[in-house]
Design an enzyme around this catalytic site. Structure first.
Site, PDB file in Angstrom:
ATOM      1  N   TYR A   1     -18.390  10.916 -14.835  1.00 37.59           N
ATOM      2  CA  TYR A   1     -18.352  12.063 -15.736  1.00 37.59           C
ATOM      3  C   TYR A   1     -17.037  12.183 -16.503  1.00 37.59           C
ATOM      4  CZ  TYR A   1     -22.368  13.544 -12.940  1.00 37.59           C
ATOM      5  OH  TYR A   1     -23.577  13.603 -12.306  1.00 37.59           O
TER       6      TYR A   1
ATOM      7  N   HIS B   1      -7.893  -5.246  -7.478  1.00 36.81           N
ATOM      8  CA  HIS B   1      -7.660  -4.420  -6.290  1.00 36.81           C
ATOM      9  C   HIS B   1      -8.964  -4.237  -5.516  1.00 36.81           C
ATOM     10  CE1 HIS B   1      -4.932  -1.728  -4.131  1.00 36.81           C
ATOM     11  NE2 HIS B   1      -5.930  -0.848  -4.035  1.00 36.81           N
TER      12      HIS B   1
ATOM     13  N   ARG C   1       0.797  -1.215   0.000  1.00 42.32           N
ATOM     14  CA  ARG C   1       0.000   0.000   0.000  1.00 42.32           C
ATOM     15  C   ARG C   1       0.833   1.269   0.000  1.00 42.32           C
ATOM     16  NH1 ARG C   1      -4.784   0.337   4.259  1.00 42.32           N
ATOM     17  NH2 ARG C   1      -5.268  -1.575   3.109  1.00 42.32           N
TER      18      ARG C   1
END
Length: 765
Positions: free
Chosen positions: A128, A84, A38
């Site tokens: 969007y 993931h 991470r």
């Protein structure tokens, strides 16, 4: 209904272990997972797992740099579902950052839509926006189809994902990285690809990194190259030490220029801001600095930015140098920041280490060498397979009639072709047709060769096709020999890597955006130097309303005041002056003439400018003269001399100088101008004594000036004994007395009645 405990095939065991060990082992597992999966990037490709999976998923979706865009929601959804499983929000945030040109030096994602801006606004929702890969991302993925890196199963074992990307350029340093793990963190600035490739080429030529000096690498990699530009003002020695140790910092300033507005007017325009500074927040900080007067010379700030950065700073006075203004702005705002570097990376994908510049570049080159070897071996296997097929084709062309006959009449042509001995036919054909190609193996065709022959198209049975196959056979044979030489020679491998880096430099190299400069510290100028020097007339009423009228007007003229109010202090000054105000509480307050309200109205209460209590009156208001001394005294008859420089207050609360208690108040504050002191009490008794009898103090109660049986001190002043003692009579005329022997005495004595004609209010003015 039976329970699980009733099943005789299930064996239960009671495991007991200390709580400390159990928590420690589990927390260590969590910490390692955070570090490896991470927070810390891999030194080989410079990516964290989430970024690597995003790019791999986009490759699987065929989102090439020259192709079309896909919805970001589709991309983040595929990444979450396939590789993931940590939430699409985190995935989209990571992908959006890879598309932000102000955050990433060489963007890996080409975004279409609102992906945020330098003001700090967040990207639009993933539904969007659209995205695809950039050429930089494709360079990181180049070689995945050629067994360049290892693959591992994804989180549910249904797919596979790359452990690391091949990475054609040192992405870790090119784009930088940041992250916070458990007990450690990383923060790596971006650099220029061209300079990084030069450093890698130098290392590759040396082969042995121990022979390469750190200073040589720093000559190639001068320092960070931030996407927002700016100016690095860190000394070269500090930069070199940071790269040698992997830890350090870089002071970065905004880039600015001066625009001439004509007639002596100018303004400063900021064209580049430091890395990771939000422009919107920076404007707020500048506006706050103007309000709180942390930058007293700055009058206004405007944001005129469009596609480029343009922040306009207007000076309060044109008399101040632009360098002084910017030096104060650098100290007070984020126009100057310090980027702390901590190159904590995963060296082999597993081990965290704070690496130096040379360690990072060497690890990248070792990775590129391994990629080169694996791709070469993969290509070698492909060539061997193709040569085997070509040998079968050549055999078929040499024995074309026999092959056609077998295919035409044999029930199992594949088995018949494999069992046929082609060595005799091959020898005959070579003697007649001058062919030099050897027969396949021991005279028999392999299954791979037979399958290729059977799948061959009829129109390939041409003489031209045969010649092309022989040409391809020869070219592949030469390529195979070159690959074998490459795999056997370490020198040729490093030369090939250097050539690849030159290609990357040619394709992606660009000019540096961040320049280098020197931090010249400039001393702050006094406030009066920042203000245009103009004459004014200060008017303060009995009720404490103060204003500054333009010009030196006649002090004897009548001034307008509110009903019931009248004049108290009227004198000439200049806009660069500071005023000293003494209250009856013994505290001095400081006012700037430039900040006083104009003279068009009645002014403003002085209590709005300083924290003068409502029960205190103004004793004196005068212009501050550096180096001058003041005589201060209380109604109890105690006083002393104090330098004016000691009474200047830096805050609204003022500065306590004359200590008073109970009903005692401060009543006298006059500049020292003479060699004797004249004190007069409320009982009209006057005493004269030398100024030298008074101590000079910065704060205190003072010593007794004159002794009283009843009442207290009314007024005191200093004067030149040789010139006599003067005062104003009730008619406004100046009266001077030179024969003063009767009033001479020792300090702290009672004195004698004042001379005839002395004012009835017992004050000298």
């Amino acid at each position: 209904m039976s329970s699980v405990t009733d099943d005789p095939n299930i064996e239960f065991r009671n495991l007991a272990e200390p709580l400390r060990r159990a928590i420690g082992e589990r927390y260590l597992t969590y910490a390692l997972s955070t570090i490896m999966h991470r927070a810390l990037p891999d030194v080989r490709d410079g990516l964290k797992p989430v970024h690597r999976r995003i790019l791999y998923a986009m490759r699987e979706l065929r989102l090439n740099s020259s192709g079309g865009y896909r919805k970001s929601a589709k991309i983040s959804g595929d990444v979450m579902g396939n590789y993931h499983p940590h939430g699409d929000g985190a995935i989209y945030d990571a992908m959006a950052r890879l598309a932000q040109e102000f955050n990433v030096r060489y963007p890996l994602v080409d975004g279409q839509g609102n992906f945020g801006n330098v003001d700090g606004d967040n990207p639009a929702a993933s539904r969007y926006t659209e995205a695809r890969m950039t050429a930089f991302a494709e360079a990181l993925l180049e070689g995945l189809d050629e067994n360049a890196v290892d693959f591992r199963p994804n989180y549910d074992g249904t797919l596979s994902e790359p452990v690391v990307l091949p990475a054609a350029f040192p992405n870790l340093l090119a784009n930088g990285s940041s992250g916070i793990a458990v007990g450690m963190a990383t923060n790596i600035p971006p650099h220029n690809i061209g300079q990084l490739c030069d450093a890698c080429i130098h290392l590759a030529k040396a082969r042995n990194s121990d022979r390469v000096r750190d200073d040589t690498l720093i000559d190639c990699v001068e320092g960070p190259d931030f996407p927002t530009g700016g100016v690095i003002v860190e000394p070269r020695e500090a930069i070199a030490e940071a790269y040698r140790t992997g830890r350090g910092g870089f002071r970065t300033r905004a880039n600015w220029k001066v625009e001439d507005l004509g007639r002596g007017q100018w303004q400063v325009v900021v064209t580049e801001i430091p890395y990771q500074v939000q422009k919107g927040r920076l404007i707020e900080r500048l506006a706050d600095a103007i309000q709180t007067r942390k930058i007293p010379v700055l009058a206004d700030v405007r944001d005129e930015s469009a596609d480029d950065i343009r922040i306009v700073l207007e000076p309060r006075s044109r008399n101040v140098e632009p360098e002084v203004l910017m030096n104060m702005a650098f100290r007070a705002t984020d126009l100057e920041v310090r980027f702390s570097m901590n190159m904590n990376v995963l060296i082999d994908g597993v081990t965290p280490k704070v690496a130096s510049l040379k360690d990072v570049l060497r690890a990248f080159l070792d990775h590129r060498r391994e990629v080169l070897q694996r791709r070469s071996k993969f290509r070698l296997d492909k060539i061997d397979h193709r040569l085997e097929v070509l040998e079968g084709f050549v055999t078929a062309f040499l024995n074309l009639d026999r092959v056609i006959d077998i295919i035409r009449y044999d029930e199992d042509p594949k088995l018949a072709l494999m069992r046929e001995d082609w060595s005799r036919e091959h020898a005959r054909a070579t003697s007649e047709g001058d062919y030099e190609s050897p027969p396949p193996g021991d005279g028999e065709l392999s299954e791979t060769q037979v399958d290729a022959i059977l799948n061959m198209r009829l129109r390939s049975l041409r003489r031209l096709e045969e010649l092309e196959l022989r040409k391809e056979f020869d070219e592949l044979t030469r390529e195979r020999a070159d690959l074998e030489d490459l795999l056997e020679s370490e020198g040729r491998q490093w030369k090939a890597i250097a050539d690849q880096l030159r290609d990357a430099r040619k394709s992606f190299g660009d000019q540096r955006r961040t320049r280098f400069g020197e931090a010249v510290e400039i001393e702050d100028v006094p406030p009066e130097a920042m203000i245009d020097r103009e004459p004014v007339t200060v008017v303060c009423s009995r009720m404490g309303w103060i204003r500054a009228m333009s010009g030196h007007v006649d002090l004897s003229r009548e001034f307008k005041f509110k009903d019931g109010d009248g004049p108290r202090h009227v004198f000439h000054a200049e806009t660069t002056d500071r005023l000293l105000l003494l209250g009856t509480n013994g505290r001095f307050y400081t006012l700037s003439v430039a900040n006083l309200p104009g003279g068009r109205g009645m002014g403003e209460p002085v209590r709005l400018m300083v924290d003068l209590p409502n029960d205190c009156e103004i004793v004196s208001l005068l212009v501050h003269r550096p180096g001058q001394r003041l005589l201060v005294a209380s109604s109890a008859g105690f006083g002393f001399l104090v330098p004016e420089d000691e009474v200047v207050a830096q805050t609204r609360a003022g500065k306590q100088v004359l200590n008073v208690k109970g009903d005692v108040t401060a009543v006298v504050c006059r500049p020292v101008d003479g060699d004797h002191v004249a004190a007069v009490g409320q009982n009209r008794k006057m005493l004269l004594f030398p100024v030298a009898d008074l101590p000079e103090m910065s704060r205190g109660k003072g010593v007794r000036l004159q002794r009283y049986r009843d009442g207290g001190l009314s007024d005191a002043r200093t004067f030149e004994l040789s010139k006599g003692l003067a005062w104003l009579d009730p008619a406004g005329r100046t009266r001077t007395v030179r024969e003063l022997d009767n009033w001479h005495g020792s300090r702290a004595t009672a004195g004698r009645m004042a001379p005839r004609g002395f004012p009835q209010d017992n004050r000298f003015t």
